[in-house]
Design an enzyme around this catalytic site. Structure first.
Site, PDB file in Angstrom:
ATOM      1  N   LYS A   1       0.735  -1.146  -0.034  1.00  0.00           N
ATOM      2  CA  LYS A   1      -0.154   0.097  -0.012  1.00  0.00           C
ATOM      3  C   LYS A   1       0.931   1.095   0.145  1.00  0.00           C
ATOM      4  O   LYS A   1       1.770   1.325   0.752  1.00  0.00           O
ATOM      5  CB  LYS A   1      -1.032  -0.071   1.086  1.00  0.00           C
ATOM      6  CG  LYS A   1      -1.934   1.088   1.231  1.00  0.00           C
ATOM      7  CD  LYS A   1      -2.899   0.988   2.462  1.00  0.00           C
ATOM      8  CE  LYS A   1      -4.043   2.047   2.594  1.00  0.00           C
ATOM      9  NZ  LYS A   1      -5.120   1.700   3.641  1.00  0.00           N
TER      10      LYS A   1
ATOM     11  N   SER B   1      -9.904   2.320   2.252  1.00  0.00           N
ATOM     12  CA  SER B   1      -8.777   3.046   1.550  1.00  0.00           C
ATOM     13  C   SER B   1      -8.078   2.227   0.895  1.00  0.00           C
ATOM     14  O   SER B   1      -7.240   2.377  -0.108  1.00  0.00           O
ATOM     15  CB  SER B   1      -8.135   4.108   2.494  1.00  0.00           C
ATOM     16  OG  SER B   1      -7.382   3.434   3.594  1.00  0.00           O
TER      17      SER B   1
ATOM     18  N   SER C   1     -10.587   0.196   6.460  1.00  0.00           N
ATOM     19  CA  SER C   1     -10.120   0.308   5.363  1.00  0.00           C
ATOM     20  C   SER C   1      -9.295  -1.089   4.903  1.00  0.00           C
ATOM     21  O   SER C   1      -8.980  -1.140   3.492  1.00  0.00           O
ATOM     22  CB  SER C   1      -8.968   1.406   5.306  1.00  0.00           C
ATOM     23  OG  SER C   1      -9.517   2.489   5.079  1.00  0.00           O
TER      24      SER C   1
HETATM   25  N1  GLN Z   1     -13.711   4.711   5.666  1.00  0.00           N
HETATM   26  C1  GLN Z   1     -12.925   5.277   6.861  1.00  0.00           C
HETATM   27  C2  GLN Z   1     -12.488   6.593   6.596  1.00  0.00           C
HETATM   28  O1  GLN Z   1     -12.752   7.418   5.749  1.00  0.00           O
HETATM   29  C3  GLN Z   1     -11.698   4.173   7.092  1.00  0.00           C
HETATM   30  C4  GLN Z   1     -10.583   4.670   6.536  1.00  0.00           C
HETATM   31  C5  GLN Z   1      -9.293   3.774   7.148  1.00  0.00           C
HETATM   32  O2  GLN Z   1      -9.497   2.625   7.700  1.00  0.00           O
HETATM   33  N2  GLN Z   1      -8.234   4.256   6.523  1.00  0.00           N
HETATM   34  O3  GLN Z   1     -12.050   7.314   7.600  1.00  0.00           O
END
Ligand code: GLN
Length: 488
Positions: free
Chosen positions: A76, A153, A177
C-alpha cells in the site's frame, strides 16, 4: 500461475516446479495487461521485482529459503519504501521519495518477497471507495464492465490481489480500510490487534487507530503474511511486545467436540443490511452452529455511537498528524509572499477536498470551545465501547458480524460525505476498541458479487479469529481465483 495461493506457490517454489522469476514475470505481464484498466498501482516496480525474484531463486537453489521467498506482493502506498516514491495518494507527496524503509516493508524484504509496486488508496487513507486518490480510483475486478469500487482505503491492494496482479498485499485499517474493501472484492483481510504490527514508516492518519494488516485470497495466506508483519518494534512506541505465535496451516477450532462460544451483537440485529448479506450471514452462523459452536447473544450498548465517535477522533488526530505537510519538510511547495502564505498555498494546492474536510472537522473538535463536548465526549464513548467488548468476551470467545451492508457499488455512485461515513458502521468499533477483526468471504449475492463477514476477537486473540474465519471460508467456498473473477 497467477491463480496459485501463496501457500501453493511456496510449495511449488520449494520443489522447484516453478521459479520466482517465472512467478514475477507472470504477475508483471498481468499488471501490464490489466493495470491500465484497474488503476490498482500508483507506481509499479518491475525491475525491482525481477531483482528480488532472482535473489529469491538463488536462495531457494542454495536451500536457504526465507519464509515468503519469491512471493510477489503489492505494498500500500502509505508505507515508506526507500528509493521508491511514496505518495499516500496525495498531490502533496506526489514526488516524495523516502530515504528510509518502513518496518513493515522491511519485514517483507527480510522474508524474501518480490515487490511489484505501490498500490493505490484513498488520499492519506481517508475514504471508503478509494475515490479520494489524487491518482484516480482503482477499479474492482469483479464484473469489470460495471466499473465498481474496489473499496477503500486499501482499494488498490484489493484490486491488485483480486485480479491476480499480486498474490498478497499490505493494507492499513483505521476504521475499516482493510475489511471493507476485502468484503466487496472476495478477499480475506485482517485488522490485527492495535500494536501488533508496527506503524513506523507508515504515513500517519489517526495514530491511535491506524493498524497495518494483510490482504490475501485465503485465510491461511493472510495468516502467513500476518506472521511476517507482526512483532514488537522499538521504533514504534505503541508497538506491543506480546508474542503471537502464528503457524500455518491454521488448525480447526471447531469439530471433534471442541467448545467455542460465538457471539452475535444484539444491537446490530436491527441495522439495515441487504437481504443477501442478511441471508448469507445467517447461513454461515448456522454452519458454525452445526460444526459445534454455541451461538450466544452479546450486547455492545453503544456500538451504534461508534461512527460518531470515530468521525470526531479520527479527524482530530488527522488534523494534528497532517500539520507536518507545510511545504518546508516534505513534498510539494508552492512559494508564497512570506512563510505563512507559502504554508497556505502549499496546503491549498496539495490536499484534496476530503482531506481538507477532515482537517477542518478535526481542528474544530479540538478547539477550546468544542474540545469538551466533542473530543472528550467521543473519547468517553470509545472507552464505553472498549469496556463493552471486554464484558461481551466474558460470555463468548469470538464475535461475528457483517463487514458491510452491501455488495460493491458503482464508482460513479453519488454519495454525500455522510453517506460514505455511514458505510463504516460495521467496522469502526473494532478500531476504537483496538481489537482484532478478520473479514472473510461469506458467499456471493444474487448479483454474483462477493460479500464478507467479520470474526472479532479479544486483544491478541488474532489467531483464533483467523481459525474461525477459516471455517467460514470453507463453508462459504467462494471461488475467488483471479482468472475466474476476470478471465485469463
Ligand atoms: N472509511 C474510513 C474513513 O474514511 C476508514 C478509513 C481507514 O480505515 N483508513 O476514515
Amino acid at each position: 500461475m497467477i491463480d496459485l495461493t501463496i501457500t501453493e506457490a511456496l510449495q511449488k517454489l520449494a520443489k522447484r516446479e516453478i521459479s520466482a522469476t517465472e512467478l514475477a514475470r507472470a504477475h508483471i505481464e498481468r499488471i501490464e495487461k490489466y493495470n491500465p484498466k484497474l488503476n490498482a498501482y500508483i507506481t509499479t516496480t518491475p525491475e525491482r521485482a525481477l531483482a528480488d525474484a532472482a535473489a529469491a531463486d538463488e536462495r531457494i537453489k542454495n536451500r536457504t529459503p526465507r519464509v515468503l521467498d519469491g512471493i510477489p506482493i503489492a505494498m500500500k502506498d502509505l508505507f515508506a519504501t526507500r528509493g521508491i516514491r511514496t505518495t499516500a495518494a496525495s498531490r502533496i507527496l506526489e514526488n516524495f521519495v523516502p530515504e528510509y524503509e518502513s518496518t513493515i516493508s522491511q519485514k517483507f524484504i527480510d522474508s524474501g518477497t518480490v515487490l511489484l509496486g505501490k498500490s493505490n488508496l484513498d488520499e492519506f487513507a481517508m475514504g471508503t471507495f478509494s475515490k479520494t486518490s489524487f491518482f484516480g480510483a482503482p477499479v474492482n475486478p469483479w464484473q469489470l464492465e460495471r466499473h465498481l469500487t474496489a473499496g477503500g482505503s486499501s482499494g488498490g491492494s484489493t484490486s491488485a490481489v483480486a485480479s491476480g496482479m499480486a498474490m498478497g498485499a499490505t493494507g492499513t485499517d483505521t476504521g475499516g480500510s482493510i475489511r471493507f474493501p476485502c468484503s466487496i472484492t472476495g478477499l480475506v483481510g485482517v485488522k490485527p490487534t492495535y500494536g501488533l504490527c508496527s506503524r513506523w514508516g507508515c504515513v500517519a492518519f489517526a495514530s491511535s487507530l491506524d493498524t497495518p494488516g494483510p490482504i490475501a485470497r485465503t485465510v491461511d495466506d493472510a495468516a502467513l503474511l500476518l506472521s511476517v508483519m507482526a512483532g514488537h518494534d522499538p521504533k514504534d512506541s505503541t508497538s506491543s511486545d506480546v508474542k503471537t505465535e502464528i503457524s500455518v496451516p491454521l488448525q480447526p477450532i471447531l469439530g471433534d467436540g471442541k467448545k467455542l462460544r460465538v457471539g452475535i451483537i444484539r444491537e446490530l440485529a436491527d441495522v439495515k443490511v441487504s437481504d443477501d448479506m442478511k441471508n448469507l450471514f445467517e447461513k454461515r452462523v448456522a454452519d458454525l452452529k452445526s460444526l459445534g459452536a454455541e451461538i450466544v447473544e452479546v450486547s455492545i450498548p453503544n456500538i451504534l455511537d461508534a461512527l460518531a465517535a470515530y468521525y470526531v477522533i479520527a479527524p482530530a488526530e488527522a488534523s494534528s498528524n497532517l500539520a507536518r505537510y507545510d511545504g518546508v519538510r516534505y513534498g510539494l511547495r508552492v512559494e508564497g509572499s512570506d512563510i505563512y502564505d507559502t504554508y497556505k498555498k502549499t496546503r491549498a494546492a496539495g490536499f484534496g477536498d476530503e482531506v481538507k474536510r477532515r482537517m477542518i472537522i478535526g481542528t474544530a473538535v479540538l478547539s477550546s470551545s468544542s474540545y469538551e463536548v466533542y473530543f472528550m465526549q467521543a473519547a468517553r464513548v470509545r472507552r464505553l465501547i472498549a469496556d463493552a467488548f471486554d464484558r461481551a468476551f466474558e460470555n463468548c470467545d469470538l464475535i461475528v458480524c457483517p463487514s458491510g451492508a452491501n455488495t460493491a457499488l458503482p464508482l460513479d455512485s453519488d454519495l454525500t460525505p455522510l453517506e460514505y461515513y455511514a458505510l463504516d458502521l460495521f467496522t469502526v468499533a473494532m478500531n476504537l476498541a483496538g481489537i482484532p477483526a478478520v473479514s472473510v468471504p461469506c458467499g456471493l449475492a444474487a448479483n454474483g458479487l462477493p460479500l464478507g463477514m467479520q470474526v472479532v476477537g479479544r486483544k491478541f486473540d488474532d489467531v483464533r479469529a483467523l481459525q474461525l474465519a477459516k471455517h467460514i471460508e470453507q463453508c462459504a467456498n467462494v471461488d475467488n481465483r483471479p482468472t475466474k473473477v476476470m478471465g485469463k
